[in-house]
Design a protein around this motif. Structure first.
Motif, PDB file in Angstrom:
ATOM      1  N   ASP A  75       0.812  -1.217   0.000  1.00 30.01           N
ATOM      2  CA  ASP A  75       0.000   0.000   0.000  1.00 30.01           C
ATOM      3  C   ASP A  75       0.848   1.272   0.000  1.00 30.01           C
ATOM      4  O   ASP A  75       0.434   2.310   0.439  1.00 30.01           O
ATOM      5  N   VAL A  76       2.063   1.132  -0.518  1.00 30.21           N
ATOM      6  CA  VAL A  76       2.879   2.337  -0.680  1.00 30.21           C
ATOM      7  C   VAL A  76       3.225   2.481  -2.152  1.00 30.21           C
ATOM      8  O   VAL A  76       3.210   1.520  -2.915  1.00 30.21           O
ATOM      9  N   LYS A  77       3.559   3.720  -2.506  1.00 36.01           N
ATOM     10  CA  LYS A  77       4.040   3.969  -3.860  1.00 36.01           C
ATOM     11  C   LYS A  77       5.554   3.903  -3.787  1.00 36.01           C
ATOM     12  O   LYS A  77       6.148   4.458  -2.872  1.00 36.01           O
ATOM     13  N   LYS A  78       6.156   3.199  -4.720  1.00 31.41           N
ATOM     14  CA  LYS A  78       7.614   3.067  -4.658  1.00 31.41           C
ATOM     15  C   LYS A  78       8.265   3.846  -5.791  1.00 31.41           C
ATOM     16  O   LYS A  78       7.919   3.667  -6.954  1.00 31.41           O
ATOM     17  N   THR A  79       9.170   4.738  -5.449  1.00 28.88           N
ATOM     18  CA  THR A  79       9.824   5.575  -6.451  1.00 28.88           C
ATOM     19  C   THR A  79      11.331   5.451  -6.313  1.00 28.88           C
ATOM     20  O   THR A  79      11.887   5.736  -5.249  1.00 28.88           O
ATOM     21  N   ASP A  80      11.972   5.029  -7.393  1.00 32.46           N
ATOM     22  CA  ASP A  80      13.436   4.962  -7.365  1.00 32.46           C
ATOM     23  C   ASP A  80      14.006   6.360  -7.567  1.00 32.46           C
ATOM     24  O   ASP A  80      13.546   7.104  -8.450  1.00 32.46           O
ATOM     25  N   THR A  81      14.977   6.718  -6.765  1.00 33.17           N
ATOM     26  CA  THR A  81      15.600   8.040  -6.911  1.00 33.17           C
ATOM     27  C   THR A  81      17.027   7.938  -6.377  1.00 33.17           C
ATOM     28  O   THR A  81      17.514   6.843  -6.108  1.00 33.17           O
TER      29      THR A  81
END
Lengths: 592, 354
Positions: free
Chosen positions: B220-226
């Protein structure tokens, strides 16, 4: 050894535990007091562990006599009667050279190669070892044999690893000899940990130089630069004697730099184990020597290629090394003549349990279990009935009477579900419950599991829980299948042979004594009358004489009765400690 | 290709290089073999026994993670025997594991949960004694729940092999074997750097981030590579965000310069993002000592004017520049160039650490 009269006391751990030191002191005192010109010496385990303390008397013009169960107050009698008056004290004599005595079979039925010097020489005296041909094999090897020739000789002898797995020693040496590395290690595995096994300890205590000589020869054969003896710290006497033997061998030029001017150098260090059973497994042993927690790792790579500090390492068991000098001295052919097609030479067994003559027994490979237990061991104690023999300790299997004619060798025992193992032989009679026995061994393996792999860590725990509930009468009908399935998965799924063999006691008792499991589960009955939750204690009024011994010794006050009248046990108060059974001289107490 | 080794896995022709393991080749060929103690960042361990495979001609089953491939090898990754052992291993692990998936931080990203699902293990047939250890959380960042530990040794090994701190080790034997610290000390009293690499290696919920607790699980999380904003190394990170707030930071092990490794700041130092204390616009100190919020344009021209004035009045050495290690090498290069060439002084330094 001089021509003087000589008194020798068995002072291995077994002798010391039975009071050997005070017997020795008493002998010295008596001899001094009477001013006798007698030499007093100590020796390792003679093998008659059931009759410790052992005193051997060698008097000119008389046969050699071994006295058994000698107490300090027997000493004056022996000194005066035997040493001074020249009379053999027949009731105390266990063995009279050249004569038939009841206990003569114990040695007569054995074939002693590894134990040849045990109980004969003073293990702390290197000259004693040399006098029996010690270090001759090393001289022979270093003066006229190439390493390849030594390996070929060992290969030709058919010697297989005595630690249990039975891998051909010559082949193992070849693998390590061919491996490349800056350093090479030769290691003696003296981490004997099976309950009921003490053959390695006896060899180390009784003839340490034989092991060291075997190691130096092995070291030369593989090109080892360093040697370790990994000995458990629970063997303090063995450790002390090994350290002394190493120092003595070094001072005589058998160890250290440029051994016997051959150009070959080797040092040997004793590394004491801290008490983990699993450190007998070779990869765990290596980790332990490196100072890490003793935990096995998957093989390959095998230690022959990657062992201590990643270097080629050859590990053999104590008994394996002890065979080596004999093979070199007497040639491989002579060794290979003994034994069976696949298993050559002899094997030392530790006879323990309900056997009449417990102790060390070295027999030719291929000897049947019956010959070992009934011939050497003299059968079952107190005239009871043989039920089973557990071979190979907690990793081995439990074999029933119908398999007593199985020969002891590397092929026949596994076929029956047991293993040669290190040589522990625990004999049980009809008073032993086989489920309880399996539970005992599982308790041990579970406690000693290193915890690394899941099947062993958790699987043995769950097996133990199932066995425990069966013994309590809480077993479920499906438990036998569950046990069997779990046992097979653990056996095939475990990382090392601790887990790989831990289910053997359960699998073999299920195979040969399944009815006992069924009786516990279905009938809530322990056929051997041992599982306390399933038995009640009663007194047979016909047999009871009313002597009151049981009543006096009952710790919970459960027994009542008038003198000279049959007594009774109050089931509610009885704590089932079995003290009444042990104490009753009329066999009147029984269990249901 | 020279040095290529050909083998068959489940009948499929595969190839690999000397030194590669069965597991590595199988994964490359999309052949699934379950694992628990395997972590590609670490030396193979062979402890969980889930990856056991059958190799033609070999005595007994072999762990795919430690067994190197050989020419002509024939491997079977799934047989009745193998699957029986795998199922038993899962059942055994669950027999001493809390029934806690509903509230477990790792639900959704838990290897044991996935395996139980795949093998359809609802309840272990080996119910028996279970451990009741206390939760170990006497530090600000890492929570350890030994009850959930499967003793795969991944935390022990990553701390030893990758971090070099060696904080964890195995203690006790048999059923009571457990991962612990020297003398059971709190992590605060060990050489622990709080890098959280152990959390990244834990396949279950035995090691979790305290500051992420209860804030959002894998699904239930949004995963963003940075890229990590801290130092110039430029580690690749994955921000877990929920309701527009960062709730966790992980690092993908197949990406970036760091290949899954992070330090304490990269993994745990994200709370400044949503901190009420965070500066969001420039402030200029007024004569009365108060700070006034101004626009970027105004702030920059204020600095430029005053730099020029001071330089004119007191000389270039009256100005010094201190740059942040949070800048990239390129930014720091530009900064020192500005101080040296535009201002004309060598008074330039760098905070060197954060």
């Amino acid at each position: 050894m001089s021509g003087k009269d000589r008194v020798v006391v068995g002072l291995a751990t077994c002798g010391i535990a039975a009071g050997g030191v005070s017997v020795m002191e008493e002998i010295r005192r008596e001899i001094k007091k009477r001013n006798l010109g007698v030499e007093v010496a100590e020796t390792g385990c003679i093998g008659y562990c059931f009759a410790e303390v052992l005193v051997e008397i060698q008097k000119a013009g008389m046969p050699k006599v071994i006295y058994g169960e000698v107490k300090p107050n027997d000493v004056p009698l022996i000194v005066e009667g035997h040493l001074i008056e020249g009379k053999i004290l027949r009731d105390k004599a266990l063995l009279i050279e050249g004569r038939k005595t009841p206990e003569a079979d114990f040695l007569k039925k054995q074939k002693r190669i590894v134990l040849a010097n045990c109980g004969l020489i003073d293990p702390e005296n290197i000259d004693d070892y040399i006098a029996t041909g010690g270090y001759e094999a090393l001289k022979k090897v270093l003066s006229g044999m190439t390493p390849e020739q030594v390996r070929e000789e060992i290969l030709a002898s058919g010697l297989r690893g005595r630690g249990g797995a039975g891998f051909p020693t010559g082949q193992k040496w070849n693998l390590c000899a061919m491996a490349q590395g800056k350093d090479k290690y030769i290691v003696c595995n003296a981490d004997e940990g099976d309950p009921g096994a003490f053959m390695d300890r006896s060899v180390l205590e009784g003839d340490p130089h034989a092991v060291i000589e075997g190691m130096i020869i092995g070291g030369y054969a593989i090109g080892a630069t360093h040697g370790y003896i990994y000995c458990r710290a629970e063997y303090p006497l063995a450790v002390r004697r090994l350290k002394k033997a190493i120092a003595d061998a070094t001072s005589r030029g058998f160890l250290g730099k440029n051994i016997l001017s051959s150009g070959y150098s080797l040092d040997i260090v004793v590394k004491e184990g801290a008490g983990a059973f699993v450190c007998g497994e070779e990869t765990a042993l290596i980790a332990s020597i490196e100072g890490k927690r003793g935990m096995p790792r998957p093989r390959p790579p095998f230690p022959a290629n990657k062992g201590i500090w990643g270097m080629p390492t050859n590990i053999n068991n104590v008994e394996t090394f002890a065979n080596v000098p004999w093979i070199i001295r007497n040639r491989a052919k002579k060794f290979a003549k003994m034994g069976t097609v696949g298993s050559k030479g002899t094997k030392v067994f530790c006879l323990t349990g309900k056997v009449r003559r417990g102790g060390l027994a070295e027999v030719e490979m291929g000897t049947t279990l019956r010959e070992v237990i009934f011939g050497v061991g003299g059968g079952i104690k107190e005239g009871r009935k043989f039920k089973a023999v557990q071979i190979g300790g907690p990793s081995g299997g439990c074999l029933p009477e119908s398999l007593l004619d199985t020969p002891v060798d590397y092929d026949s025992l596994p076929a029956a579900g047991a293993i040669m193992g290190s040589g522990g032989m625990v004999v049980v009679d009809d008073t032993t419950c086989m489920v309880d026995l399996a539970k005992y061994f599982l308790t041990f393996t579970q406690m000693e599991s290193c915890g690394k792999c899941v099947p062993c860590r958790l699987g043995t725990k769950r097996m133990l829980e199932i066995l425990t509930r069966i013994c309590k009468g809480e077993g479920k009908p499906e438990d036998i299948d569950l046990l069997e399935k779990l046992a097979i998965d653990i056996k095939e799924g475990s990382l090392c042979q601790l887990g790989g063999t831990a289910p053997n006691p359960v699998l073999t008792t299920l195979r040969y004594f399944r009815d006992e499991y069924v009786a516990h589960i279905r009938d809530k009955r322990c056929p051997a009358g041992l599982c306390v939750d399933l038995v009640t204690f009663h007194i047979d009024p016909e047999k009871c004489t009313g002597c009151g011994v049981c009543l006096k010794n009952c710790p919970s006050g459960a027994i009542s009765g008038e003198r000279k009248k049959p007594h009774v046990i109050d089931e509610d108060k009885c704590i089932k400690c079995r003290e009444c059974i042990r104490r009753c001289r009329f066999d009147a107490v029984y269990t249901v | 290709m020279s040095g290529e080794i050909r083998l068959k896995i489940d009948g499929k022709a595969c190839s690999g290089l000397k030194g590669e393991t069965i597991l590595e080749v199988a994964r490359r060929n999309e052949i699934w073999i379950p694992t628990l103690c395997y972590d590609e960042r670490l030396e193979p361990y062979g402890a969980c026994r889930l990856c056991l495979v059958e190799v033609k001609g070999a005595r007994g089953l072999l762990p795919a993670c430690t067994t190197e491939i050989t020419e002509g090898m024939e491997v079977r990754t799934s047989t009745k025997r193998i699957e029986s052992i795998r199922r038993t291993v899962i059942e055994l692990l669950l027999s001493d594991h809390p029934d806690d998936c509903m509230t477990c931080e790792s639900a959704g990203s838990c290897v044991l949960q996935d395996l139980a699902y795949r093998y359809g293990v609802k309840r272990s047939p080996y119910a028996g004694e279970t451990h009741k250890y206390g939760i170990l959380n006497g530090n600000p960042l890492i929570e350890r729940d030994p009850n959930k530990c499967v003793l795969c040794g991944r935390c022990v090994r990553i701390c030893e092999e990758v971090v070099g701190a060696g904080v964890y080790g195995f203690v006790n034997r048999g059923f009571d074997a457990i991962v612990s610290t020297p003398y059971d000390h709190s992590l605060l009293d060990t050489p622990c750097l709080f890098c959280g690499q152990c959390i990244s290696a834990c396949p279950v919920g035995a090691l979790t981030s305290k500051i992420s607790k209860g804030k959002g699980r894998y699904w239930d999380v949004k995963k963003t590579d940075t890229i990590c904003p801290y130092c110039g190394v430029g580690c690749t990170i994955t921000l877990w965000t929920k309701e527009n707030r960062i709730v966790n930071v992980t690092a993908p092990i197949d990406k970036g310069v760091n290949k899954g490794d992070l330090c304490v700041k990269g993994r745990f130092g994200y709370q400044f993002v949503n901190s009420p204390d965070r500066l969001k616009s420039p402030l200029v100190r007024q004569r009365d000592g108060s700070l006034k919020r101004v626009s970027w344009k105004k702030a920059v021209s204020y600095i430029a004017e005053n730099f020029a004035r001071i330089r004119e009045q007191y000389g270039p050495d009256s100005i010094a520049g201190l740059a942040s290690a949070r800048c990239t090498n390129e930014e720091n290069y530009v900064f020192q160039k500005f101080i040296r060439a535009a201002i004309g002084t060598n008074n330039v330094d760098h905070c060197a650490r954060l």
